[in-house]
Design an enzyme around this catalytic site. Structure first.
Site, PDB file in Angstrom:
ATOM      1  N   ASP A 234       6.393  -4.215  -0.445  1.00  7.27           N
ATOM      2  CA  ASP A 234       5.881  -2.863  -0.553  1.00  7.27           C
ATOM      3  C   ASP A 234       6.771  -2.099  -1.536  1.00  7.27           C
ATOM      4  O   ASP A 234       6.576  -2.173  -2.738  1.00  7.27           O
ATOM      5  CB  ASP A 234       5.882  -2.226   0.846  1.00  7.27           C
TER       6      ASP A 234
ATOM      7  N   LYS B 171       2.316  -4.920  -3.280  1.00  6.76           N
ATOM      8  CA  LYS B 171       1.645  -3.650  -3.572  1.00  6.76           C
ATOM      9  C   LYS B 171       2.333  -3.026  -4.797  1.00  6.76           C
ATOM     10  O   LYS B 171       3.299  -2.288  -4.649  1.00  6.76           O
ATOM     11  CB  LYS B 171       1.758  -2.694  -2.384  1.00  6.76           C
TER      12      LYS B 171
ATOM     13  N   ASP C  26       1.454  -6.832  10.917  1.00  6.74           N
ATOM     14  CA  ASP C  26       1.095  -6.152  12.146  1.00  6.74           C
ATOM     15  C   ASP C  26       1.078  -4.640  11.994  1.00  6.74           C
ATOM     16  O   ASP C  26       1.543  -4.090  10.998  1.00  6.74           O
ATOM     17  CB  ASP C  26       2.106  -6.493  13.240  1.00  6.74           C
TER      18      ASP C  26
ATOM     19  N   PHE D  86      -2.709   0.126   4.068  1.00 12.36           N
ATOM     20  CA  PHE D  86      -2.043  -0.505   5.199  1.00 12.36           C
ATOM     21  C   PHE D  86      -2.852  -1.729   5.609  1.00 12.36           C
ATOM     22  O   PHE D  86      -4.028  -1.611   5.955  1.00 12.36           O
ATOM     23  CB  PHE D  86      -1.907   0.459   6.375  1.00 12.36           C
TER      24      PHE D  86
END
Length: 190
Positions: free
Chosen positions: A107, A135, A163, A156
């Site tokens: 991320d 990302k 998770d 997300f």
């Protein structure tokens, strides 16, 4: 568990089970070619990388050892605290070994950058990264990823090890979680 079990929690399937398995086989072939004649130490980053690492290890033809680390850069929820802590360190000494960090998702890149620096200080023969997802729009620091599965939008995502509140890891696909479930922030670990 599949899409029908998700009801209103799933917004959409982003990467199907078939696409994931095909990409894992492709990455394994690249890794086998690059590491021909050398043993690889796969270092999985818990908990998200469990599915990726298990499938990748099975797809590799090269000799591999596996070890795990757990690191955290989160305070609570989905926002990074900016502080990285080792929750579980490696059991193996990585001095003079060929280390391949296996990540589920990158991320911001901050945690992975810290982890690479930490492991590089331990004297491995080589260190590379294999990440299933990245990302690019969320990157705060560039991290060299030699083996990359998919670039995805800054949403997300859940499934295939990823998770939210310890749920959804067992989905065989990667999907986007409906914003009403998590409050709308797109930041994830990695």
């Amino acid at each position: 568990m599949d899409e029908t079990d998700m009801r209103a929690d799933l917004e959409k399937v982003l990467i199907s089970e078939e696409e994931l398995q095909s990409k894992i086989r492709e990455l394994a072939a690249q890794i086998d070619a690059d590491y021909a004649g050398r043993e690889i130490l796969l270092v999985g980053v818990l908990k998200g990388a469990v599915m990726v690492m298990a499938d990748l290890a099975r797809a590799l033809r090269s000799p591999v050892s596996m070890d795990w680390m757990a690191v955290s850069s989160y305070g609570s929820g989905t926002q990074s605290s900016g502080v990285v802590r080792i929750l579980k360190d490696l059991d193996a000494d990585i001095m003079d070994r060929h280390v391949l960090i296996v990540e589920d998702i990158i991320d911001s890149g901050l945690t992975l950058h810290w982890l690479m620096s930490n492991l590089e200080s331990r004297g491995p023969a080589s260190i590379e990264v294999c990440a299933l997802l990245r990302k690019p729009d969320a990157a705060k620091i560039e991290v060299d990823v030699k083996y990359l599965g998919f670039d995805i939008p800054n949403e997300f995502v859940i499934g295939y090890g990823l998770d939210y509140a310890e749920r959804y890891r067992n989905l065989p696909f990667v999907g986007t979680l409906a914003p009403h479930v998590y409050g709308g922030s797109g930041e994830q670990e990695g």
